[in-house]
Design an enzyme around this catalytic site. Structure first.
Site, PDB file in Angstrom:
ATOM      1  N   THR A 100       7.926  16.156 -89.839  1.00 12.55           N
ATOM      2  CA  THR A 100       8.905  15.139 -90.211  1.00 12.55           C
ATOM      3  C   THR A 100       8.232  13.795 -90.430  1.00 12.55           C
ATOM      4  O   THR A 100       8.773  12.943 -91.125  1.00 12.55           O
ATOM      5  CB  THR A 100      10.014  14.997 -89.150  1.00 12.55           C
ATOM      6  OG1 THR A 100       9.423  14.757 -87.875  1.00 12.55           O
ATOM      7  CG2 THR A 100      10.881  16.248 -89.101  1.00 12.55           C
ATOM      8  N   HIS A 138      10.008  26.907 -84.178  1.00  9.82           N
ATOM      9  CA  HIS A 138       9.236  25.761 -84.649  1.00  9.82           C
ATOM     10  C   HIS A 138       7.742  26.045 -84.758  1.00  9.82           C
ATOM     11  O   HIS A 138       6.971  25.097 -84.958  1.00  9.82           O
ATOM     12  CB  HIS A 138       9.427  24.557 -83.718  1.00  9.82           C
ATOM     13  CG  HIS A 138      10.761  23.882 -83.853  1.00  9.82           C
ATOM     14  ND1 HIS A 138      11.021  22.934 -84.816  1.00  9.82           N
ATOM     15  CD2 HIS A 138      11.901  24.024 -83.136  1.00  9.82           C
ATOM     16  CE1 HIS A 138      12.264  22.506 -84.686  1.00  9.82           C
ATOM     17  NE2 HIS A 138      12.824  23.157 -83.679  1.00  9.82           N
ATOM     18  N   LYS A 159      -3.691  20.535 -86.568  1.00  3.08           N
ATOM     19  CA  LYS A 159      -3.285  19.353 -87.338  1.00  3.08           C
ATOM     20  C   LYS A 159      -4.501  18.648 -87.943  1.00  3.08           C
ATOM     21  O   LYS A 159      -4.358  17.774 -88.786  1.00  3.08           O
ATOM     22  CB  LYS A 159      -2.467  18.413 -86.463  1.00  3.08           C
ATOM     23  CG  LYS A 159      -1.119  19.020 -86.055  1.00  3.08           C
ATOM     24  CD  LYS A 159      -0.323  18.086 -85.155  1.00  3.08           C
ATOM     25  CE  LYS A 159       0.982  18.724 -84.688  1.00  3.08           C
ATOM     26  NZ  LYS A 159       1.999  18.821 -85.747  1.00  3.08           N
ATOM     27  N   LYS A 189       9.003  10.651 -93.192  1.00  2.67           N
ATOM     28  CA  LYS A 189       9.174   9.236 -92.841  1.00  2.67           C
ATOM     29  C   LYS A 189       8.211   8.361 -93.625  1.00  2.67           C
ATOM     30  O   LYS A 189       8.580   7.273 -94.105  1.00  2.67           O
ATOM     31  CB  LYS A 189       8.965   9.057 -91.338  1.00  2.67           C
ATOM     32  CG  LYS A 189       9.982   9.785 -90.481  1.00  2.67           C
ATOM     33  CD  LYS A 189       9.504   9.923 -89.040  1.00  2.67           C
ATOM     34  CE  LYS A 189      10.335  10.934 -88.276  1.00  2.67           C
ATOM     35  NZ  LYS A 189       9.733  11.331 -86.998  1.00  2.67           N
ATOM     36  N   LYS A 234       0.275  11.607 -85.077  1.00  2.00           N
ATOM     37  CA  LYS A 234       1.006  12.804 -84.666  1.00  2.00           C
ATOM     38  C   LYS A 234       0.335  13.358 -83.420  1.00  2.00           C
ATOM     39  O   LYS A 234      -0.745  12.898 -83.022  1.00  2.00           O
ATOM     40  CB  LYS A 234       1.031  13.862 -85.776  1.00  2.00           C
ATOM     41  CG  LYS A 234      -0.340  14.251 -86.314  1.00  2.00           C
ATOM     42  CD  LYS A 234      -0.220  15.246 -87.451  1.00  2.00           C
ATOM     43  CE  LYS A 234       0.277  14.577 -88.704  1.00  2.00           C
ATOM     44  NZ  LYS A 234       1.458  15.202 -89.267  1.00  2.00           N
ATOM     45  N   ARG A 235       0.968  14.333 -82.806  1.00  2.00           N
ATOM     46  CA  ARG A 235       0.363  15.001 -81.655  1.00  2.00           C
ATOM     47  C   ARG A 235      -1.029  15.497 -82.029  1.00  2.00           C
ATOM     48  O   ARG A 235      -1.239  16.054 -83.114  1.00  2.00           O
ATOM     49  CB  ARG A 235       1.265  16.173 -81.249  1.00  2.00           C
ATOM     50  CG  ARG A 235       0.777  16.993 -80.085  1.00  2.00           C
ATOM     51  CD  ARG A 235       1.883  17.920 -79.605  1.00  2.00           C
ATOM     52  NE  ARG A 235       2.421  18.737 -80.685  1.00  2.00           N
ATOM     53  CZ  ARG A 235       2.009  19.982 -80.961  1.00  2.00           C
ATOM     54  NH1 ARG A 235       1.046  20.532 -80.254  1.00  2.00           N
ATOM     55  NH2 ARG A 235       2.559  20.667 -81.942  1.00  2.00           N
TER      56      ARG A 235
END
Length: 835
Positions: free
Chosen positions: A682, A383, A580, A686, A574-575
């Site tokens: 993901t 991952h 990110k 969504k 998100k985290r």
């Protein structure tokens, strides 16, 4: 090679006949449960929401346990060949999905929908003047995961049930999970997430008949030519099952969770001497294994606890799997033919070693036979492309906690390196790079390398990720095992992320396409033909606005900020991690703020920027980004000159349930990771499934989404992975962007001056100054193009009909990204393959 198709489900006619009886039983049983649980309340119809929750859960569990027993009987018949495989099927295998995380979310709404009881539940509540939300929102999220890894695992359980796949999920039963995120003066504060308080979870089924011993430490002895591990300490692994249903199917899947208990009682002599804590030390040490997901690993004690947790999960699960196999098959030498053990990242990477120990030391197989069965059984999903995120463990710690396992690792490595040496006799550097033991500093066991060597299949989770995986971090292994690597792109369950989270949109799609898309998400593609239908576009935007009103109410309730539901809801949840790039998002907010102050009379599109996510407790930079979000919000939201045309909101304690409110309300989905670093994502799926438009980099599954939707219907920006690699090779100079872009310079200078930190210029110096000289995640390089894409967002939002058209095209393109398709791909490409 033949592949095993997913087992067929009960015929629709049979399901329709079954449901009325379930509804009638539910009606009567719910009344009885309410009376039993009302605790002195004479009228069950006036029972409080918590009583309704427990009563409804108890009734649902009765039906779910019946379906669980039927599912296990059906699987047993299939796997023991009492039912022959269909023509063209390979021999069936049961899948065992091992993961440290399963982010399940609330269960009651999912159960009611899957059992076809939501309407009956609503009617029952109406008599007491309660709405379903009054009860459903009383349920606590199960704190069994953190982010995308755990939510993916939960989606897979849903699809296992939907597709009728013989399977078990295995994970730890955490008492406090990751942590509950509280914000104090803009700073993240971690608190225990006591999700089991108040009587535990009504969804767990305790299995007292199943219990296994898990050892730690001790020594290894030789007897009769065999090695035997004598642990210094043992704990008991107790079972709690969580049953996951599927709508319109009698099939369910199982998440088997492990709870550690001490093998003994207290030391009574110590207790009588007044040494009360020491007397209970064995019980405390066992309890600690279940307290927290991913304990802070900045200390040796934290790192040791992580390794013990991972071994506890693996050992309990493997013992359970082996015992089930022996009960069903009566022999051990065909274990790999009947079982798949899938590693969700490297956290369960001890599985092949523990399996070898069980097969050799406990069940008497020779090494070659045990390795053949292990290699057949093990498969591994990677991952991450971040080398620092690939788990390694110090050899000394491994030897201290798992001495027999270290011997097996050494033997696996010895045989593997002998094979590499025969194939590449003079490449000593290759041997060093692929060895399971890193000798470059402190000797460490490389868990990703162990997983690859043991597995018969290794997959990435998006096309780009899988490509980069074999070109970068695993290039040597891909050269050695070119047929071992494959790709399976992630997916999400449409049951929770559209039908349950956004019933208004689901009903609208029903009106347009009929209900068949609910079982086959690929049928969404038919919406593309209606994308220019203005009536349909207005209906989609009406549903979106209702969802935005709901989110706006939640924002005002939770953080006290009033936002305009007609503003563009710009969302990044998100985290929190530097790659990110929540920081890039905030840099755009500051640049926008500066531009609005410079030209306050311009026709600015009102925008509400919404962020949520947890930063790891020891991750200082990520926690600084969380604080910066609050500091920027404090300044922007209080500036009357903006006339409420820009608001910034950070919602604390991000969870599945919070995501179910946020995602249907989002207009714009921020997927802005540095290209080449996001394995898949993901959340991007969504959001798009719920009609949000994506602003994102050419990274992870963003690429495949763009290919499915049409790149022109996303806002793509930034350097691509190959361009970033080239920049780094040539010598990237981030300061040049600062010197030549006045807007970027204004943002950086404002942060260094303390404009957003109450005059404290040093607050973000350690976060911002490295951008000028290092900028590992390319924020400076992508800033200008990011602002260009944001201008395109504004221009499109000014034209509601065109925005609605693109929203429809996004929904229409998401059929491929169902977790049902993902699981089918796993079955075909990985789990049906017996080497």
């Amino acid at each position: 090679m033949t592949t095993r198709s997913v087992p067929t489900r009960p015929a629709p006619s049979a399901r329709r006949r079954a449901l009325p009886s379930v509804r009638s039983v539910f009606h009567d049983a719910l009344d009885q449960q309410l009376l039993r649980r009302a605790d002195g309340i004479a009228d069950a119809r006036r029972s409080p929401p918590d009583v309704w929750l427990r009563a409804a859960a108890a009734v649902c569990m009765g039906e779910l346990e019946r379906r669980w027993a039927a599912t296990q009987a059906e699987d047993l018949a299939l796997l023991t060949r009492k039912r022959a495989p269909a023509r063209g099927e390979a021999p069936p295998r049961r899948v065992h999905y091992l993961s440290m995380e399963f982010l399940m979310g609330r269960a009651l709404g999912n159960a009611l929908a899957a059992l076809g009881l939501d309407d009956e539940f609503r009617r029952h509540l109406a008599a007491s003047k309660l709405a379903p939300a009054d009860v459903l929102e009383r349920e606590r999220d199960a704190a069994l995961g953190n982010g995308g890894l755990g939510r993916l695992a939960a989606c897979f359980l849903d699809s296992f049930a939907m597709l009728g796949l013989p399977s078990f999920g295995y994970g730890p039963r955490y008492e406090y999970g990751m942590f509950a995120q509280k914000i104090v003066d803009g700073c993240q504060v971690e608190e225990p997430d006591d999700w089991l308080r108040g009587g535990g979870s009504p969804w767990e089924v305790r299995r007292p008949e199943l219990q296994y011993e898990v050892g730690f430490g001790g020594r290894v002895e030789s007897a009769d030519g065999r090695r035997r591990w004598v642990p210094a300490k043992t704990v008991l692994a107790n079972v709690y099952d969580f049953i996951v249903p599927a709508p319109g199917s009698e099939r369910v899947s199982t998440l088997r969770q492990w709870r550690a208990r001490a093998t003994g009682s207290i030391d009574f002599e110590l207790f009588c001497r007044g040494e009360h804590v020491e007397a209970g030390r064995e019980r405390i040490e066992a309890d600690i294994l279940n307290w927290v997901l991913y304990p802070d690993d900045s200390t040796p004690a934290g790192r040791e606890l992580r390794l013990k947790q991972e071994h506890f999960l693996v050992s309990a699960s493997l013992q359970d799997i082996v015992q089930r196999h022996l009960r069903e098959q009566g022999r051990i030498d065909n274990f790999g033919d009947k079982n798949v053990i899938h590693l969700n990242d490297t956290h369960p990477a001890l599985a092949p070693v523990e399996l070898m120990r069980l097969l050799i030391d406990v069940h008497g197989l020779d090494w070659d036979s045990a390795w053949a069965q292990t290699h057949k059984a093990i498969s591994y999903t990677n991952h991450t492309l971040l080398p620092e995120a690939l788990e390694t463990w110090p050899v000394w710690m491994f030897e201290s906690l798992l001495p027999r396992h270290l011997e097996i690792v050494y033997e696996i490595n010895h045989l593997f390196l002998d094979d590499v040496r025969r194939r590449h006799p003079h490449d000593h550097d290759l041997l060093r790079r692929v060895s399971l033991i890193d000798e470059s500093g402190e000797r460490r066991v490389r868990m990703a390398a162990l997983s690859i060597v043991a597995a018969h299949r290794v997959n990435g989770v998006s096309q780009l990720h899988s490509q980069l995986m074999v070109q970068s971090i695993f290039a040597d292994f891909a050269h050695l095992f070119p047929d071992r690597f494959t790709n399976v792109t992630n997916g999400v369950t449409p049951r929770r992320w559209l039908m349950q989270a956004n019933p208004g949109l689901a009903a609208l799609i029903d009106e347009q396409l009929g209900a068949t898309w609910r079982r086959d998400l690929d049928r969404l593609h038919k919406l593309a033909a209606h994308a220019t239908d203005r009536r349909l576009g207005r209906a989609v935007m009406k549903v979106k606005r209702a969802n935005k009103l709901r989110l706006a109410a939640l924002i005002e309730r939770e953080v006290g900020v009033r936002v305009d539901p007609d503003s563009l809801f710009d969302v990044q949840v998100k985290r929190v991690h530097e790659y990110k790039r929540q920081l890039l998002n905030l840099m755009h907010v500051i640049a926008r703020y500066h531009a609005m102050l410079a030209d306050p009379e311009a026709d600015w599109v009102p925008r509400t920027v919404i962020l949520a996510g947890k930063a790891a407790s020891a991750y200082r930079a990520a926690k600084a980004i969380v604080r910066l979000a609050h500091d920027v919000a404090a300044v922007v939201n209080a500036d009357a000159r903006l006339r409420d045309r820009l608001k910034v909101v950070f919602l604390p304690n991000y969870s599945v349930s919070l995501a179910e409110v946020i995602m249907p309300a989002a207009d714009l989905s921020q997927q802005i990771s540095t290209a080449g670093l996001e394995a898949s994502g993901t959340g991007n799926m969504k959001f798009a499934l719920n009609g949000a438009l994506t602003i994102g980099t050419w990274d992870g599954a963003n690429i495949e989404m763009a290919q499915a939707i049409g790149e022109e219907h996303l806002f793509v920006f930034g350097l691509r992975a190959e361009q970033i690699a080239q920049r780094r090779t040539e010598g990237y100079q981030p300061r040049a962007h600062y010197e030549h872009d006045a807007r970027l310079r204004g943002v950086i200078d404002a942060l260094l001056r303390g404009d957003f930190s109450a005059g404290d210029p040093g607050r973000y110096r350690s976060l911002i100054e490295p951008l000028l000289d290092h900028d590992r995640y390319m924020l400076m390089a992508d800033f200008d193009d990011y602002l260009r894409a944001q201008r395109e967002v504004d221009a499109l939002y000014r034209t509601p009909a065109r925005w609605a058209e693109k929203a429809l095209r996004n929904i229409a393109g998401m059929g491929h990204f169902s977790s049902d398709r993902t699981v089918r791909d796993y079955v075909e490409r990985i789990w049906s393959h017996v080497p």
